[in-house]
Design a protein around this motif. Structure first.
Motif, PDB file in Angstrom:
ATOM      1  N   UNK A   1       8.441 -12.319   7.147  1.00 32.77           N
ATOM      2  CA  UNK A   1       7.171 -11.610   7.040  1.00 32.77           C
ATOM      3  C   UNK A   1       7.391 -10.215   6.483  1.00 32.77           C
ATOM      4  N   UNK A   2       6.332  -9.663   5.893  1.00 35.93           N
ATOM      5  CA  UNK A   2       6.420  -8.324   5.361  1.00 35.93           C
ATOM      6  C   UNK A   2       5.129  -7.576   5.700  1.00 35.93           C
ATOM      7  N   UNK A   3       5.309  -6.314   6.111  1.00 34.77           N
ATOM      8  CA  UNK A   3       4.170  -5.483   6.481  1.00 34.77           C
ATOM      9  C   UNK A   3       4.133  -4.273   5.563  1.00 34.77           C
ATOM     10  N   UNK A   4       2.973  -4.002   4.991  1.00 44.38           N
ATOM     11  CA  UNK A   4       2.876  -2.874   4.069  1.00 44.38           C
ATOM     12  C   UNK A   4       1.536  -2.166   4.221  1.00 44.38           C
ATOM     13  N   UNK A   5       1.499  -0.931   3.710  1.00 51.43           N
ATOM     14  CA  UNK A   5       0.262  -0.158   3.754  1.00 51.43           C
ATOM     15  C   UNK A   5      -0.510  -0.371   2.468  1.00 51.43           C
ATOM     16  N   UNK A   6      -1.717  -0.911   2.568  1.00 52.69           N
ATOM     17  CA  UNK A   6      -2.557  -0.985   1.375  1.00 52.69           C
ATOM     18  C   UNK A   6      -3.678   0.033   1.543  1.00 52.69           C
ATOM     19  N   UNK A   7      -4.447   0.192   0.493  1.00 51.71           N
ATOM     20  CA  UNK A   7      -5.546   1.154   0.566  1.00 51.71           C
ATOM     21  C   UNK A   7      -6.548   0.779   1.642  1.00 51.71           C
ATOM     22  N   UNK A   8      -6.656  -0.504   1.896  1.00 54.59           N
ATOM     23  CA  UNK A   8      -7.629  -0.954   2.879  1.00 54.59           C
ATOM     24  C   UNK A   8      -7.041  -0.962   4.288  1.00 54.59           C
ATOM     25  N   UNK A   9      -5.770  -0.609   4.420  1.00 55.03           N
ATOM     26  CA  UNK A   9      -5.151  -0.598   5.736  1.00 55.03           C
ATOM     27  C   UNK A   9      -3.857  -1.382   5.729  1.00 55.03           C
ATOM     28  N   UNK A  10      -3.229  -1.447   6.910  1.00 49.13           N
ATOM     29  CA  UNK A  10      -1.938  -2.121   6.969  1.00 49.13           C
ATOM     30  C   UNK A  10      -2.124  -3.632   6.977  1.00 49.13           C
ATOM     31  N   UNK A  11      -1.334  -4.323   6.192  1.00 49.67           N
ATOM     32  CA  UNK A  11      -1.417  -5.779   6.230  1.00 49.67           C
ATOM     33  C   UNK A  11      -0.033  -6.377   6.446  1.00 49.67           C
TER      34      UNK A  11
ATOM     35  N   UNK B   1       1.230   5.017  -0.337  1.00 47.05           N
ATOM     36  CA  UNK B   1       2.549   5.488   0.076  1.00 47.05           C
ATOM     37  C   UNK B   1       2.726   5.213   1.557  1.00 47.05           C
ATOM     38  N   UNK B   2       3.799   4.574   1.915  1.00 53.34           N
ATOM     39  CA  UNK B   2       4.003   4.307   3.324  1.00 53.34           C
ATOM     40  C   UNK B   2       5.186   3.407   3.554  1.00 53.34           C
ATOM     41  N   UNK B   3       5.377   3.085   4.807  1.00 53.06           N
ATOM     42  CA  UNK B   3       6.538   2.273   5.120  1.00 53.06           C
ATOM     43  C   UNK B   3       6.256   0.799   4.869  1.00 53.06           C
ATOM     44  N   UNK B   4       7.341   0.085   4.742  1.00 53.87           N
ATOM     45  CA  UNK B   4       7.255  -1.321   4.407  1.00 53.87           C
ATOM     46  C   UNK B   4       8.309  -1.998   5.267  1.00 53.87           C
ATOM     47  N   UNK B   5       7.862  -2.931   6.097  1.00 50.84           N
ATOM     48  CA  UNK B   5       8.819  -3.567   7.007  1.00 50.84           C
ATOM     49  C   UNK B   5       8.954  -5.047   6.676  1.00 50.84           C
ATOM     50  N   UNK B   6      10.159  -5.506   6.716  1.00 48.70           N
ATOM     51  CA  UNK B   6      10.348  -6.945   6.544  1.00 48.70           C
ATOM     52  C   UNK B   6      11.027  -7.482   7.790  1.00 48.70           C
ATOM     53  N   UNK B   7      10.763  -8.737   8.075  1.00 45.87           N
ATOM     54  CA  UNK B   7      11.388  -9.349   9.232  1.00 45.87           C
ATOM     55  C   UNK B   7      12.010 -10.668   8.781  1.00 45.87           C
ATOM     56  N   UNK B   8      13.274 -10.824   9.079  1.00 48.65           N
ATOM     57  CA  UNK B   8      13.972 -12.063   8.726  1.00 48.65           C
ATOM     58  C   UNK B   8      14.764 -12.509   9.935  1.00 48.65           C
ATOM     59  N   UNK B   9      14.431 -13.651  10.444  1.00 48.41           N
ATOM     60  CA  UNK B   9      15.123 -14.213  11.620  1.00 48.41           C
ATOM     61  C   UNK B   9      15.252 -13.172  12.737  1.00 48.41           C
ATOM     62  N   UNK B  10      14.170 -12.487  13.002  1.00 47.62           N
ATOM     63  CA  UNK B  10      14.170 -11.521  14.095  1.00 47.62           C
ATOM     64  C   UNK B  10      14.798 -10.186  13.752  1.00 47.62           C
ATOM     65  N   UNK B  11      15.330 -10.088  12.565  1.00 47.84           N
ATOM     66  CA  UNK B  11      15.976  -8.847  12.167  1.00 47.84           C
ATOM     67  C   UNK B  11      15.023  -8.043  11.286  1.00 47.84           C
TER      68      UNK B  11
END
Lengths: 302, 145
Positions: free
Chosen positions: B22-32, B47-57
């Motif tokens: 999964x990947x989480x990012x900031x869009x203009x409409x909010x975090x998705x 501009x913002x953080x971007x998180x990815x999750x792979x096998x719990x990591x």
């Protein structure tokens, strides 16, 4: 004695001097080429993905949603953006891309197109050919900077939006490798799916650059709204494409120049070898003749 | 669960390319957050953080303005102006950059005819980088990442 040794010596010296110059230019071009190649290969993934996005998204939205997606009604003229170098001494680099663009221009009615040139060479050639140059950008290909190419993209977009032009075609040289560059044309605007010839660029995988227009049934969601997304995205992608073109052209230019200078240096070395041989022959002939003269002189004295 | 093919590219290079859950990012409409099987989507990125999750990591990155595109076939493409992995961030130089951006904006207030949008975007980018760098530092201190 065929040619005096003095004359040959002079020629050798002058060829040696020329060789020094071409060698130096080769080295300069080589270092610029290295830089240009690393930046062109660096941006390729970005522009390719951006271009794919246009293709994918373009097939899913109404072309009337954004002015860059389709030509204004009634617009007939064509705008050419021709990328050449500022300076010569780069082999057939400029001639080839100009030939390619002239071939395309001939397909259109006389006076139905305008030209924007990037690089001094194109400007001069267009003027001589009697083609009106709408704008000329110089000093951008040597050290490509995004800020300096932005106005080119802006100009193209503005004129296109106003309806002055039905299409904007870019003529540039595609960088395939240091040894091979290919002149090419692609339609920058409209960013519409139909009738796009595709960006035949990026050398090896040129087919990847064809717009992957599909009729796949997937429906795209736009956030916050299609208009807003396209508003932000399309001008940026257009700029990116122009930037990528400039980088391709710059890498091609420096490679072409390096190759041209290298063959000039090689030709000079060959010429020096030939001249040295003739020089030695002439010297030998001179000595032989002198000995013959002396011995015949001695013979008459006896 | 099928993995997402994630690509984060900037005009300079491919910053990140991996198969993630999964990947989480900031869009203009909010975090998705995008998971496998998401419908095709195009959104503008902030501009913002971007998180990815792979096998719990979890992995932490920072991206500035651009677009995100979810393509059919579990492909996710981020086209950002600039982007970095959190571990590449240098807190000290970011703080300097942030101050510089704030100062330029402050100076620009007194002048006319400047591109406010670009300056604000620059400041926002530095702020986002700063936030992510701080977060990473915090994680590192407690030994989570």
């Amino acid at each position: 004695m065929p040619v005096s040794t003095k004359v040959i010596k002079q020629r050798i010296r002058s060829v040696k001097n020329t060789k020094k110059i071409t060698k130096a230019m080769e080295l300069v071009a080589a270092s610029k080429m290295r830089k240009a190649i690393s930046s062109v290969t660096g941006t390729r993934p970005f522009s390719r993905l951006a271009w794919e996005t246009v293709g994918l998204v373009g097939g899913h939205v109404d072309a009337s949603l954004h002015p860059l997606l389709s030509a204004r009604e009634g617009a007939k003229r064509t705008l050419y953006i021709v990328f050449t170098s500022d300076r010569g001494l780069c082999g057939g680099y400029n001639a080839r891309v100009l030939k390619e663009s002239f071939a395309d221009m001939q397909k259109r009615e006389k006076g139905s197109f305008d030209v924007v040139t990037v690089g001094r060479r194109a400007e001069g050639v267009m003027k001589r050919a009697g083609i009106a140059v709408m704008a000329s950008f110089v000093n951008v290909t040597n050290n490509p900077a995004f800020k300096e190419i932005q106005p080119v993209a802006q100009l193209a977009m503005e004129e296109f939006k106003k309806g002055t032009y039905a299409r904007v075609i870019v003529a540039y040289t595609d960088f395939v490798s240091a040894l091979s560059q290919k002149p090419a044309l692609f339609t920058l605007l409209p960013l519409a799916p139909d009738g796009v010839e595709g960006l035949g660029e990026a050398g090896s995988e040129s087919s990847d650059y064809r717009l992957p227009i599909t009729n796949d049934p997937h429906e795209y969601t736009f956030e916050p709204s299609p208009a807003r997304v396209l508003d932000v995205m399309l001008p940026r992608i257009t700029e990116t494409m122009v930037w990528q073109t400039l980088l391709e052209a710059a890498a091609s230019e420096h490679s072409a120049r390096m190759m041209a200078m290298r063959s000039a240096s090689d030709a000079a070395s060959e010429m020096i070898d030939d001249l040295t041989l003739s020089f030695n022959q002439a010297r030998q002939a001179g000595i032989t003749q002198e000995i013959a003269e002396i011995s015949s002189g001695a013979a008459t004295l006896q | 669960m099928k993995k997402l093919k994630l690509k984060l590219v900037t005009p300079e290079k491919i910053v990140y390319e991996a198969q993630v859950d999964q990947v989480t990012a900031m869009t203009e409409a909010g975090e998705i957050t995008i998971l496998s099987g998401h419908i095709p989507l195009v959104a503008t990125l902030r501009s913002g953080e971007l998180r990815t999750k792979t096998d719990g990591h979890e992995e932490l990155l920072v991206a500035s303005t651009g677009f995100i595109e979810v393509r059919p076939g579990n492909e996710v493409v981020f086209l950002a102006d600039t982007a970095e992995r959190a571990e590449e961030l240098d807190l000290k130089s970011i703080e300097e950059a942030r101050e510089r951006a704030a100062r330029t904006l402050e100076e620009a207030r007194n002048k006319e005819d400047v591109d406010f949008g670009a300056l604000t975007a620059g400041l926002e980018r530095e702020l986002a980088r700063h936030r992510v760098a701080l977060k990473r530092k915090k994680y590192k201190d407690v030994g989570k990442v």
